[in-house]
Write a protein that holds these residues in place. Structure first.
Motif, PDB file in Angstrom:
ATOM      1  N   SER A  36       0.425  -0.778   0.313  1.00 32.90           N
ATOM      2  CA  SER A  36      -0.148   0.400  -0.040  1.00 32.90           C
ATOM      3  C   SER A  36       0.936   1.209  -0.359  1.00 32.90           C
ATOM      4  CB  SER A  36      -0.904   0.263   1.296  1.00 32.90           C
ATOM      5  OG  SER A  36      -0.054  -0.523   2.957  1.00 32.90           O
ATOM      6  N   THR A  41      -2.064   7.373   1.240  1.00 30.30           N
ATOM      7  CA  THR A  41      -3.092   6.149   2.589  1.00 30.30           C
ATOM      8  C   THR A  41      -4.238   7.550   3.284  1.00 30.30           C
ATOM      9  OG1 THR A  41      -3.123   5.410   4.302  1.00 30.30           O
ATOM     10  CG2 THR A  41      -1.403   7.156   4.716  1.00 30.30           C
ATOM     11  N   GLY A  50      -5.766   7.010   6.485  1.00 32.61           N
ATOM     12  CA  GLY A  50      -6.216   6.732   7.786  1.00 32.61           C
ATOM     13  C   GLY A  50      -5.178   7.002   8.472  1.00 32.61           C
ATOM     14  N   THR A  76       2.979   0.929  12.623  1.00 29.30           N
ATOM     15  CA  THR A  76       2.560   0.485  12.728  1.00 29.30           C
ATOM     16  C   THR A  76       3.024  -1.533  13.448  1.00 29.30           C
ATOM     17  OG1 THR A  76       3.071  -0.834  10.277  1.00 29.30           O
ATOM     18  CG2 THR A  76       1.342   0.795  10.409  1.00 29.30           C
ATOM     19  N   ARG A  82      -0.734  -7.426  12.317  1.00 27.13           N
ATOM     20  CA  ARG A  82      -1.924  -7.237  12.727  1.00 27.13           C
ATOM     21  C   ARG A  82      -2.641  -6.517  14.006  1.00 27.13           C
ATOM     22  NH1 ARG A  82       1.759 -11.054  12.124  1.00 27.13           N
ATOM     23  NH2 ARG A  82       2.051 -11.559  13.302  1.00 27.13           N
ATOM     24  N   ASP A  83      -2.014  -5.516  13.423  1.00 28.05           N
ATOM     25  CA  ASP A  83      -2.355  -4.451  14.230  1.00 28.05           C
ATOM     26  C   ASP A  83      -3.209  -3.474  13.801  1.00 28.05           C
ATOM     27  OD1 ASP A  83      -3.674  -2.412  16.882  1.00 28.05           O
ATOM     28  OD2 ASP A  83      -1.687  -2.704  17.984  1.00 28.05           O
ATOM     29  N   PRO A  84      -4.514  -3.372  13.686  1.00 26.06           N
ATOM     30  CA  PRO A  84      -5.335  -1.587  12.797  1.00 26.06           C
ATOM     31  C   PRO A  84      -4.848  -0.621  13.114  1.00 26.06           C
ATOM     32  CG  PRO A  84      -6.587  -3.197  14.002  1.00 26.06           C
ATOM     33  CD  PRO A  84      -5.522  -4.162  14.301  1.00 26.06           C
ATOM     34  N   LEU A  85      -4.374  -0.439  14.644  1.00 24.96           N
ATOM     35  CA  LEU A  85      -4.529   0.839  15.241  1.00 24.96           C
ATOM     36  C   LEU A  85      -3.008   1.527  14.702  1.00 24.96           C
ATOM     37  CD1 LEU A  85      -6.576   0.126  18.470  1.00 24.96           C
ATOM     38  CD2 LEU A  85      -7.120   1.326  16.323  1.00 24.96           C
TER      39      LEU A  85
END
Length: 615
Positions: A358, A363, A365, A558, A561-564
């Motif tokens: 990505s 981005t 977010g 980042t 496996r953690d979206p936050l």
């Protein structure tokens, strides 16, 4: 014994019977073998992407081929190929009976059936048949070549042959070969370069001069022979031949067909261009994937390289992920947009498009934090607020932006109205979908614009309030025909000139506070915004503009496996907290020498300059 031997009449009868049988068989084969459809490989082309200066960036596709009309292939190149491969091309019937005879003899001997072929036969093999070396395929090639020679003009056949032949280095066709060996389109090849490309048709694995010394000797000898051969068959004068006494050394490596090229950025550039083309033209991803498109972008190669080097160098110098856990997972995204018209000049999407898929430049977010406050100020000034009015902390809005006064901007946003601030930000170039909920924290930058959109919106201040949507593609063609819908976005008035000027003055103070005394190459001060020490968002931003370009840099962290987003409080060590010093350094290093005066600024050189960011 004479009684048992056949008479001459019998010999003659047998011969005539045999010839009749062969003629009948040939007639049957000729009648039953039709010209087939072109094979799938012959139809496949690559999509070719070009830098803003017209040079090729990358060729993407299962087959590296870009078909070109014959008039885009110099006559000298055509002459070299004809002299080397089939000097009777324009007068023969398209076949070589002796070659077919050699194939049949070789079959009887148990050897390969390959033999000499005309250009027409090679074109038929490339376009309609497989590369198998069998008698059946050779006979079909012979018959189809006769029919093709009757149904197509010689120029059509030559064009098809030059577009379908293998030249090595992954290049199918003369256009791809010109880029692979010389970094130029076929139309710019000279006679000497054309002679070397013609030599490669004999077998690129033996004649690519960059492979080995033996290859170089073979290539040079055949190159000279092809030039001499053109004189012998009347396709070049002896006087012109005498001019080509120096071997035309090709590039050591072929042009990139990799998405990891250009410091890992090619994939991100291609992705941005494809998205823009789909949005503006209506072409689907499936249609683009079929290939054959020539996509001319706005990307400036020098700026892309400079931005990527700046990001890589700063991160390599200031982060130690093997030693400090807080330095793990740090991501950077950046974009540069031309202030004049919104053209996207450079992107930094991450370390490598083939590993980090990505694009961090696109981005959606990462909260903007205090880098959003200029739009709150613009909304207030647009609605009549006096720039020198003091807020609750005893500061004017301008001073609060420089110092990072959240209380002042929280009150200012409420006074102007969150929906009004939202509208001004969107008018300036932010996307509606990136806007956060209009609640009490909205003026402090909870919205999540991409680096591309933030750079474009800051460009609205640079243009005196005139807004252009960012664009990354200037034209797309397929088979010589232009694809519509790619006119540059229209200019529209987003802010009053007075308001844009007032915001710009505040941003110049912010730039000096962050970077020290920094000026553009023409001596004008730089304007910039940033995330601030009072921000509690997990991101760091630095966005600023010169008269020529607006650039935004974001940094965030980042975890797999953690979206936050993760905290930035320890990034870069204790003296370089929050990541803001890193974004400022990347911004400055990317523009230094291109847009900024050499030696400009000094504050960000020291880690103590990082006085802002996530907490």
């Amino acid at each position: 014994m004479r009684r048992w031997l056949p008479s001459w009449r019998q010999w003659l009868g047998g011969l005539l019977l045999g010839l009749g049988a062969v003629a009948g068989l040939f007639g049957y084969v000729y009648a039953t073998v039709d010209i087939p459809d072109e094979n799938a490989a012959a139809l496949r082309e690559a999509n070719v992407y070009y830098w803003a200066d017209g040079t090729q960036m990358v060729s993407i596709g299962a087959v590296n081929r870009q078909n070109v009309p014959l008039d885009e292939i110099p006559r000298s190149v055509r002459n070299a190929v004809i002299a080397a491969e089939n000097d009777s091309f324009y007068s023969d019937s398209g076949v070589d009976p002796q070659g077919l005879g050699r194939a049949l003899v070789n079959m009887v001997k148990g050897q390969e059936t390959q033999g000499g072929s005309t250009i027409t036969q090679q074109y038929v093999k490339n376009t309609y048949l497989s590369q198998d070396q069998t008698v059946t395929r050779k006979v079909r090639e012979f018959v189809i070549s006769l029919k093709v020679d009757r149904s197509k003009s010689k120029d059509e056949i030559l064009q098809g042959y030059l577009n379908s032949s293998w030249f090595g280095r992954g290049a199918n066709g003369v256009e791809a070969a010109a880029h692979a060996y010389y970094g130029i389109p076929a139309r710019r090849l000279d006679a000497s370069q054309g002679a070397l490309l013609a030599a490669l048709l004999k077998g690129a694995e033996l004649y690519d001069p960059s492979v080995s010394a033996a290859n170089h000797r073979r290539a040079e000898a055949r190159w000279a022979w092809i030039l001499d051969r053109q004189v012998a068959v009347g396709r070049m004068s002896a006087k012109e031949r005498a001019r080509y006494d120096k071997f035309p050394e090709p590039l050591k490596e072929s042009r990139s067909t990799s998405l990891s090229g250009d410091y890992g950025q090619t994939g991100y550039l291609v992705d941005a261009a494809d998205k823009y083309v789909r949005q503006r033209t209506g072409l689907t991803g499936k249609e683009l994937a079929q290939g054959g498109y020539r996509i001319h972008t706005t990307f400036d190669k020098r700026r892309v390289h400079r931005l990527a080097r700046a990001a890589r160098d700063v991160l390599a110098r200031d982060l130690r992920p093997r030693e400090r856990a807080d330095d793990k997972g740090v991501q950077v995204g950046a974009a540069s947009v031309r202030t004049q018209d919104g053209a996207v000049l450079a992107l930094y999407g991450g370390a490598d498009a083939t590993r980090h898929f990505s694009s961090n430049a696109d981005t959606s977010g990462v909260p903007a934090g205090s880098a959003f406050k200029p739009f709150v100020l613009a909304a207030a000034l647009q609605d009549g607020l006096r720039a020198d009015r003091e807020g609750p902390a005893g500061m004017t809005p301008g001073e609060a932006l420089v110092e990072g006064g959240n209380a002042t901007y929280r009150e200012l946003g409420a006074e102007v109205g969150h929906r009004r601030v939202r509208q001004v930000a969107v008018d300036a170039g932010m996307l509606e979908r990136s806007m956060a909920r209009p609640d009490a924290s909205f003026p402090l930058g909870t919205s999540t614009p991409s680096a591309i959109r933030l750079a474009g919106a800051y460009g609205t201040f640079a243009r005196g309030g005139l807004q252009h949507d960012p664009y990354s593609v200037t034209s797309v063609t397929k088979d010589g025909e232009a694809v519509g819908g790619l006119e540059p976005p229209r200019t529209r008035r987003a802010l009053d000139t007075r308001v844009a000027g007032q915001v710009g003055a505040v941003l110049r103070d912010a730039a000096e506070d962050s970077l020290g005394r920094v000026v553009s190459r023409d001596g004008r001060p730089v304007a910039a915004g940033r995330t601030a020490g009072q921000d509690r968002f997990r991101s760091a931003w630095f966005a600023g503009y010169t008269p020529q370009v607006s650039t935004a840099v974001t940094l965030f962290r980042t975890r797999p496996r953690d979206p936050l987003l993760q905290p930035l409080s320890g990034v870069g060590g204790k003296k370089s907290r929050y990541g803001n010093a890193l974004t400022e350094r990347i911004w400055r290093d990317a523009l230094l020498g291109i847009d900024l005066a050499p030696g400009a600024g000094s504050k960000v050189a020291a880690p103590e300059a990082a006085a802002s960011g996530d907490r």
